[in-house]
Design a protein around this motif. Structure first.
Motif, short mmCIF file in Angstrom:
data_model
loop_
_atom_site.label_atom_id
_atom_site.label_comp_id
_atom_site.label_asym_id
_atom_site.label_seq_id
_atom_site.Cartn_x
_atom_site.Cartn_y
_atom_site.Cartn_z
N MET A 71 -52.22 33.72 -37.16
CA MET A 71 -53.19 33.27 -36.16
C MET A 71 -54.35 32.50 -36.80
O MET A 71 -54.80 31.49 -36.26
N HIS A 72 -54.82 32.94 -37.95
CA HIS A 72 -55.98 32.30 -38.57
C HIS A 72 -55.73 30.84 -38.90
O HIS A 72 -56.52 29.98 -38.49
N PRO A 73 -54.67 30.50 -39.64
CA PRO A 73 -54.46 29.07 -39.92
C PRO A 73 -54.10 28.27 -38.67
O PRO A 73 -54.49 27.11 -38.54
N LEU A 74 -53.39 28.90 -37.72
CA LEU A 74 -53.06 28.18 -36.50
C LEU A 74 -54.32 27.87 -35.69
O LEU A 74 -54.49 26.75 -35.21
N SER A 75 -55.22 28.82 -35.60
CA SER A 75 -56.49 28.57 -34.90
C SER A 75 -57.30 27.50 -35.60
O SER A 75 -57.94 26.66 -34.95
N GLY A 76 -57.28 27.52 -36.93
CA GLY A 76 -57.98 26.48 -37.70
C GLY A 76 -57.39 25.10 -37.45
O GLY A 76 -58.12 24.12 -37.31
N LEU A 77 -56.07 25.04 -37.37
CA LEU A 77 -55.42 23.75 -37.10
C LEU A 77 -55.75 23.28 -35.69
O LEU A 77 -56.02 22.09 -35.47
N ILE A 78 -55.75 24.20 -34.73
CA ILE A 78 -56.10 23.84 -33.35
C ILE A 78 -57.52 23.27 -33.32
O ILE A 78 -57.77 22.24 -32.67
N LYS A 79 -58.43 23.91 -34.02
CA LYS A 79 -59.81 23.42 -34.06
C LYS A 79 -59.88 22.03 -34.70
O LYS A 79 -60.55 21.13 -34.18
N ALA A 80 -59.18 21.86 -35.82
CA ALA A 80 -59.21 20.57 -36.52
C ALA A 80 -58.59 19.46 -35.69
O ALA A 80 -59.14 18.37 -35.59
N VAL A 81 -57.46 19.73 -35.09
CA VAL A 81 -56.78 18.72 -34.28
C VAL A 81 -57.60 18.42 -33.03
O VAL A 81 -57.67 17.27 -32.59
#
Length: 108
Positions: A71-81
Motif C-alpha cells: 500500500m505504501h509505494p502504491l499510495s506514493g505512486l498515486i500521489k506522484a502520478v
C-alpha cells in the motif's frame, strides 16, 4: 471466498500494468486507484477469513503487513502520478518490479 480473494489480488498488478500502457496520467491514475481498491478488498478478505476462523491470527498479521508493504509505494505512486499532467511518460521499471515482488508474496 478464496476465489474472490485471488481475483482481487491478481487484479492489483494487472491494473498497474494496464494503466501504465495508457496515454495520459489521468488514465493511469484511474487504474492505480482501481489497484488500490483491489488491495483494500484483498485486505478485507484476510480480515473476513480471520473472523471466520479460516486464518490464524499470526497468518493474518503477516498478510496485513504484506498489504501495508504494498500500500505504501502504491499510495506514493498515486500521489506522484496525480501531480502530473499531459501524456504519460515511461514507468520506472524499478518501482513496478518492487510492487510485483511485494504483491507476489500473497497472490497464491
Amino acid at each position: 471466498m478464496t476465489s474472490q480473494r485471488r481475483r482481487a489480488t491478481h487484479s492489483i498488478p494487472a491494473n498497474i500494468a494496464k494503466g501504465s500502457g495508457r496515454e495520459t496520467y489521468k488514465d493511469y491514475l484511474r487504474f492505480l486507484i482501481i489497484s488500490r481498491a483491489s488491495l483494500k478488498e484483498t485486505e478485507y478478505f484476510f480480515l473476513l477469513a480471520r473472523d471466520l476462523d479460516c486464518l490464524s491470527h499470526p497468518d493474518y498479521t503477516r498478510l496485513t503487513e504484506l498489504v501495508n508493504d504494498a500500500m505504501h509505494p502504491l499510495s506514493g505512486l498515486i500521489k506522484a502520478v496525480g501531480n502530473q499532467t499531459g501524456p504519460l511518460g515511461r514507468l520506472q521499471a524499478a518501482f513496478l518490479a518492487t510492487m510485483l515482488i511485494t504483491l507476489g508474496k500473497f497472490i497464491t
